[in-house]
Design an enzyme around this catalytic site. Sequence first.
Site, PDB file in Angstrom:
ATOM      1  CB  THR A  47      -3.180  14.975 -30.255  1.00 14.94           C
ATOM      2  OG1 THR A  47      -4.412  15.672 -30.091  1.00 14.94           O
ATOM      3  CG2 THR A  47      -2.487  15.498 -31.487  1.00 14.94           C
ATOM      4  CE1 TYR A 137      -9.529  14.448 -23.098  1.00 18.08           C
ATOM      5  CE2 TYR A 137      -7.751  12.834 -23.004  1.00 18.08           C
ATOM      6  CZ  TYR A 137      -8.598  13.642 -23.737  1.00 18.08           C
ATOM      7  OH  TYR A 137      -8.514  13.652 -25.115  1.00 18.08           O
ATOM      8  CE  LYS A 166      -8.212  17.740 -23.924  1.00 22.33           C
ATOM      9  NZ  LYS A 166      -7.460  16.751 -24.728  1.00 22.33           N
ATOM     10  CB  VAL A 208      -5.967  20.520 -23.774  1.00 24.25           C
ATOM     11  CG1 VAL A 208      -4.940  19.437 -24.091  1.00 24.25           C
ATOM     12  CG2 VAL A 208      -5.979  20.813 -22.271  1.00 24.25           C
TER      13      VAL A 208
END
Length: 301
Positions: A47, A137, A166, A208
């Site tokens: 993001t 991740y 995540k 998240v």
Amino acid sequence: MKKLYGTVVPIVTPFDESGKIDVGSLKNLAEYIIESGLQCIYPCGTTGEMCLLSEDERKLVVETVVRQVNHRIPVFAQVGAMTEKETVELARHAVKTGCDGIGVVTPIYFQISDRGLVDFYVRVAQSVPSDFPVYLYGIPQNAVNDISFQVAQEVAARCPNIVGMKYSYPDMTRLQEFMLINQETFSVLVGPDHLFQAVVAAGGDGVVSGNAMVLAEHYREIWKALQAGEWDVARKIQRRTNVLNRILCEKNNISAYKVMLREKGILCFAAVRAPLENLSVEEERELIERMRELDYTRVIG
């Protein structure tokens, strides 16, 4: 070692009119996340347009956020980059800057074997102090490479500072497999927002969420309800956020977040970096109107 929990916010990277990092808006955003009662800030993630930032820009973002937060909530920097050398440099910079931990996305674009992924994560984890938290991740829909249960289990066994992950693919089976790693100690957070309540109910630690920047009140209250065991309340709020999140993510979600944050007075400008596309003026107007029509700041509980 600190671990992630609740709502972790992968913040956008604000730019000014000239396309440079807007440090003032970045400070405002960090302050807003803290005041909203969310649990952690995660700069330079997907993001945050990580692949479109230079190494120096990523360092500036992390330094700015760490200084502004000043230990009030954890800051975990996402340090995965196109090269392992840059990943290690950003990891060490996160330690030096005072981050509470790091997230490391899988290598991207080029397909890597499971053995290659294990070796990569071991080298990155060993490049920082053994008591500095590292999160895996996985976002295979963007990065090409995926993290299997076996890979996660092996790197967690070999590196005690790899404390969680995540996972951003909506696979509840895979997510629950990860929860079997070092049970009670390995932390699992979900990326897809619509699974927040379900993953925590199944034993996970949180979400998240980029959407949480716009819908902070909702995510704060979902976590509060989950912590209190108020499952019906959490489910109701989750369902409302699902409706709002669909609108935010219909077109260029990063641009949509910035438009709504500008609307809230947190960012000065809503531009994303090319080749990402900004919403048109008409699309911005429609987004704002639809969110207002749904009274998007009101939490149903």
